[in-house]
Design an enzyme around this catalytic site. Structure first.
Site, PDB file in Angstrom:
ATOM      1  N   SER A  68       9.255  -8.034   5.670  1.00 12.18           N
ATOM      2  CA  SER A  68       7.875  -8.212   6.128  1.00 12.18           C
ATOM      3  C   SER A  68       7.734  -7.513   7.477  1.00 12.18           C
ATOM      4  O   SER A  68       8.349  -6.473   7.718  1.00 12.18           O
ATOM      5  CB  SER A  68       7.559  -9.712   6.218  1.00 12.18           C
ATOM      6  OG  SER A  68       6.266  -9.911   6.735  1.00 12.18           O
ATOM      7  N   LYS A  91       1.798  -7.969   4.574  1.00 12.46           N
ATOM      8  CA  LYS A  91       3.061  -8.463   5.135  1.00 12.46           C
ATOM      9  C   LYS A  91       3.087  -9.996   5.175  1.00 12.46           C
ATOM     10  O   LYS A  91       4.158 -10.608   5.079  1.00 12.46           O
ATOM     11  CB  LYS A  91       3.271  -7.850   6.523  1.00 12.46           C
ATOM     12  CG  LYS A  91       3.554  -6.345   6.455  1.00 12.46           C
ATOM     13  CD  LYS A  91       4.950  -6.071   5.949  1.00 12.46           C
ATOM     14  CE  LYS A  91       5.090  -4.889   5.067  1.00 12.46           C
ATOM     15  NZ  LYS A  91       6.450  -4.713   4.527  1.00 12.46           N
ATOM     16  N   TYR A  97      -2.606  -4.083   6.432  1.00 15.97           N
ATOM     17  CA  TYR A  97      -1.142  -4.131   6.574  1.00 15.97           C
ATOM     18  C   TYR A  97      -0.704  -5.586   6.814  1.00 15.97           C
ATOM     19  O   TYR A  97       0.231  -6.082   6.184  1.00 15.97           O
ATOM     20  CB  TYR A  97      -0.696  -3.239   7.736  1.00 15.97           C
ATOM     21  CG  TYR A  97       0.810  -3.153   7.910  1.00 15.97           C
ATOM     22  CD1 TYR A  97       1.609  -2.568   6.932  1.00 15.97           C
ATOM     23  CD2 TYR A  97       1.435  -3.656   9.050  1.00 15.97           C
ATOM     24  CE1 TYR A  97       2.996  -2.489   7.094  1.00 15.97           C
ATOM     25  CE2 TYR A  97       2.814  -3.573   9.221  1.00 15.97           C
ATOM     26  CZ  TYR A  97       3.593  -2.990   8.239  1.00 15.97           C
ATOM     27  OH  TYR A  97       4.967  -2.909   8.399  1.00 15.97           O
TER      28      TYR A  97
HETATM   29  N1  NAP Z   1       9.764   0.665  11.340  1.00 13.48           N
HETATM   30  C1  NAP Z   1       9.258  -0.431  11.900  1.00 13.48           C
HETATM   31  O1  NAP Z   1       9.028  -0.494  13.129  1.00 13.48           O
HETATM   32  C2  NAP Z   1       8.927  -1.628  11.062  1.00 13.48           C
HETATM   33  C3  NAP Z   1       8.380  -2.750  11.701  1.00 13.48           C
HETATM   34  C4  NAP Z   1       8.078  -3.867  10.946  1.00 13.48           C
HETATM   35  C5  NAP Z   1       8.322  -3.854   9.593  1.00 13.48           C
HETATM   36  N2  NAP Z   1       8.842  -2.760   8.988  1.00 13.48           N
HETATM   37  C6  NAP Z   1       9.069  -2.802   7.529  1.00 13.48           C
HETATM   38  O2  NAP Z   1      10.338  -2.255   7.226  1.00 13.48           O
HETATM   39  C7  NAP Z   1      10.312  -1.677   5.914  1.00 13.48           C
HETATM   40  C8  NAP Z   1      10.905  -0.282   5.948  1.00 13.48           C
HETATM   41  O3  NAP Z   1      10.086   0.527   6.740  1.00 13.48           O
HETATM   42  P1  NAP Z   1      10.584   1.873   7.437  1.00 13.48           P
HETATM   43  O4  NAP Z   1      10.225   1.761   8.857  1.00 13.48           O
HETATM   44  O5  NAP Z   1      11.971   2.188   7.067  1.00 13.48           O
HETATM   45  O6  NAP Z   1       9.568   2.926   6.773  1.00 13.48           O
HETATM   46  P2  NAP Z   1       9.804   4.320   6.041  1.00 13.48           P
HETATM   47  O7  NAP Z   1      10.831   5.118   6.737  1.00 13.48           O
HETATM   48  O8  NAP Z   1       8.441   4.896   5.873  1.00 13.48           O
HETATM   49  O9  NAP Z   1      10.384   3.881   4.630  1.00 13.48           O
HETATM   50  C9  NAP Z   1       9.576   3.294   3.650  1.00 13.48           C
HETATM   51  C10 NAP Z   1      10.173   3.535   2.305  1.00 13.48           C
HETATM   52  O10 NAP Z   1       9.280   3.011   1.306  1.00 13.48           O
HETATM   53  C11 NAP Z   1       9.072   4.011   0.330  1.00 13.48           C
HETATM   54  N3  NAP Z   1       7.792   3.881  -0.352  1.00 13.48           N
HETATM   55  C12 NAP Z   1       6.549   4.034   0.156  1.00 13.48           C
HETATM   56  N4  NAP Z   1       5.638   3.887  -0.814  1.00 13.48           N
HETATM   57  C13 NAP Z   1       6.305   3.655  -1.958  1.00 13.48           C
HETATM   58  C14 NAP Z   1       5.922   3.457  -3.296  1.00 13.48           C
HETATM   59  N5  NAP Z   1       4.643   3.511  -3.689  1.00 13.48           N
HETATM   60  N6  NAP Z   1       6.881   3.225  -4.214  1.00 13.48           N
HETATM   61  C15 NAP Z   1       8.181   3.199  -3.864  1.00 13.48           C
HETATM   62  N7  NAP Z   1       8.616   3.411  -2.612  1.00 13.48           N
HETATM   63  C16 NAP Z   1       7.685   3.645  -1.665  1.00 13.48           C
HETATM   64  C17 NAP Z   1       9.135   5.313   1.122  1.00 13.48           C
HETATM   65  O11 NAP Z   1       9.281   6.411   0.241  1.00 13.48           O
HETATM   66  P3  NAP Z   1       8.784   7.880   0.703  1.00 13.48           P
HETATM   67  O12 NAP Z   1       9.868   8.402   1.579  1.00 13.48           O
HETATM   68  O13 NAP Z   1       8.638   8.616  -0.591  1.00 13.48           O
HETATM   69  O14 NAP Z   1       7.490   7.707   1.425  1.00 13.48           O
HETATM   70  C18 NAP Z   1      10.349   5.025   1.975  1.00 13.48           C
HETATM   71  O15 NAP Z   1      11.523   5.188   1.204  1.00 13.48           O
HETATM   72  C19 NAP Z   1       8.863  -1.758   5.451  1.00 13.48           C
HETATM   73  O16 NAP Z   1       8.707  -2.878   4.610  1.00 13.48           O
HETATM   74  C20 NAP Z   1       8.082  -1.966   6.737  1.00 13.48           C
HETATM   75  O17 NAP Z   1       6.863  -2.654   6.530  1.00 13.48           O
HETATM   76  C21 NAP Z   1       9.159  -1.636   9.687  1.00 13.48           C
END
Ligand code: NAP
Length: 332
Positions: free
Chosen positions: A162, A194, A190
């Site tokens: 989340s 979440k 968003y």
């Molecule tokens: N980074 C932060 O600061 C942060 C903070 C709070 C929560 N989060 C949570 O952490 C998790 C990971 O985020 P991240 O920061 O690593 O983001 P990220 O680098 O953008 O990775 C997201 C992943 O989800 C995939 N994805 C997106 N849409 C999809 C779909 N329709 N079907 C299947 N896969 C899909 C993306 O694939 P593509 O590469 O093809 O787009 C990518 O592999 C998420 O749930 C996010 O909400 C992150």
């Protein structure tokens, strides 16, 4: 006493995987959204070092999955890694992916990590607002379809990644779809998705805990990844608690990717949650309730460490579960 009691925001995914290697070894683990450069990739990479029976990485882009697999195998050549195409924005595609994943064996641990953030208004293949559909409904359906597989394993676990961004919105019961986009607010969308992830873990714990399933949700921290791809210059200015005027990160707020993936690995393997089913974690520990007075301040940094009351509401979790059955035509 668990090794996890000592984990902090500095702990890395590798340190967590090393600490719980005996709980990873020999198990079938699925990580969604494992494209290189993201938290899912780092989660998968760390897990691969601990001899899982099978590690499936699932996302929508085969080339990115192939690159992720190649990187993992470069570090851990003996790892049994397979890729599965998964598009969470299409219920039909989720059904195909669930069949592919369960055809490879019974899943011990499912890590629902993939998501999108604050994109302009679009709809999924099924006509849902895209953040709700991709971040919440898709993972809900994937989990539901994998439940028969999960429940055959001795200690099944589901992780729902989340965000502290959940504080931006409860489930908008009267208008989940933002009036087909006419009232779209990307921040709230968003937040709603979440909050859905936290309520999902709560409902899974409630409904399947007596069958041995443990479900945990979490906020990974603030980490620079591709998640911010849709943010505009205006958005970055709005996040003044995180960024300086020149766009550089303020000190002490951001985690590295290895630190950012640590809470996910803790959620997936720490034995503490066996007796605390349904919890929401921040920095690998159970997040405290938001104190009085904090709840209105959506950009405060301390506010990122708390869980908001609407995300702890078991009646909401049940209501959302029933609604999602209707949305997906399922009867779980
Ligand atoms: N980074 C932060 O600061 C942060 C903070 C709070 C929560 N989060 C949570 O952490 C998790 C990971 O985020 P991240 O920061 O690593 O983001 P990220 O680098 O953008 O990775 C997201 C992943 O989800 C995939 N994805 C997106 N849409 C999809 C779909 N329709 N079907 C299947 N896969 C899909 C993306 O694939 P593509 O590469 O093809 O787009 C990518 O592999 C998420 O749930 C996010 O909400 C992150």
């Amino acid at each position: 006493m668990s090794a996890g009691d000592k984990f902090t925001k500095e702990t890395t995914a590798q340190e967590v995987a090393d600490a719980f290697g005996d709980r990873i070894k020999g198990r079938y683990v699925v990580v969604t959204g494992a494209s290189p450069g993201g938290l899912g990739y780092e989660t998968a990479r760390a897990i691969a070092t601990q001899e899982p029976k099978l590690l499936v990485i699932a996302a929508r882009d085969q080339a990115k999955l192939d690159a992720a697999k190649a990187d993992i195998l470069k570090e851990t050549p003996a790892a049994n890694v397979k890729t599965v195409i998964l598009d969470l924005a299409s219920q039909a595609a989720v059904r195909t992916a669930a069949a592919d994943i369960s055809s490879l064996g019974d899943v011990d641990v499912l890590i629902n990590n993939a998501a999108i953030m604050m994109n302009p208004y679009t709809q999924t293949a099924d006509g849902l607002e895209s953040q709700f559909g991709t971040n919440y409904v898709g993972p809900w359906l994937l989990t539901a379809l994998l439940l028969p597989s999960l429940l055959k394993t001795p200690h099944p676990r589901v992780v729902c990644v989340s965000s502290a961004g959940h504080r931006q919105s409860d489930i908008r019961w009267d208008d989940i779809g933002f009036a087909e986009g006419k009232d779209y607010n990307k921040h709230q969308a968003y937040g709603q998705s979440k909050t859905g992830n936290i309520l999902h873990a709560l409902a899974l714990a409630d409904k399947y805990g007596d069958k041995g399933l443990v479900a945990v949700s979490l906020h990974p921290g603030v980490i620079s990844t591709n998640l911010s791809r849709h943010l505009t210059e205006e958005d970055f200015k709005g996040f003044s608690t995180f960024f300086n005027a020149d766009g550089s990160a303020k000190p002490g707020i951001f985690k590295s990717i290895p630190q950012g993936a640590a809470t996910t690995v803790t959620a997936a393997f720490d034995p503490r949650w066996d007796s605390q089913n349904g919890v929401y974690l921040v920095d690998s520990q159970v997040a405290p309730d938001v104190p009085e007075g904090e709840s209105d301040n959506l950009l405060s940094v301390p506010g990122m460490g708390y869980i908001y009351p609407f995300a702890k509401d078991k009646k909401s979790a049940q209501r959302l579960w029933e609604l999602t059955n209707k949305i997906t035509g399922e009867n779980f």
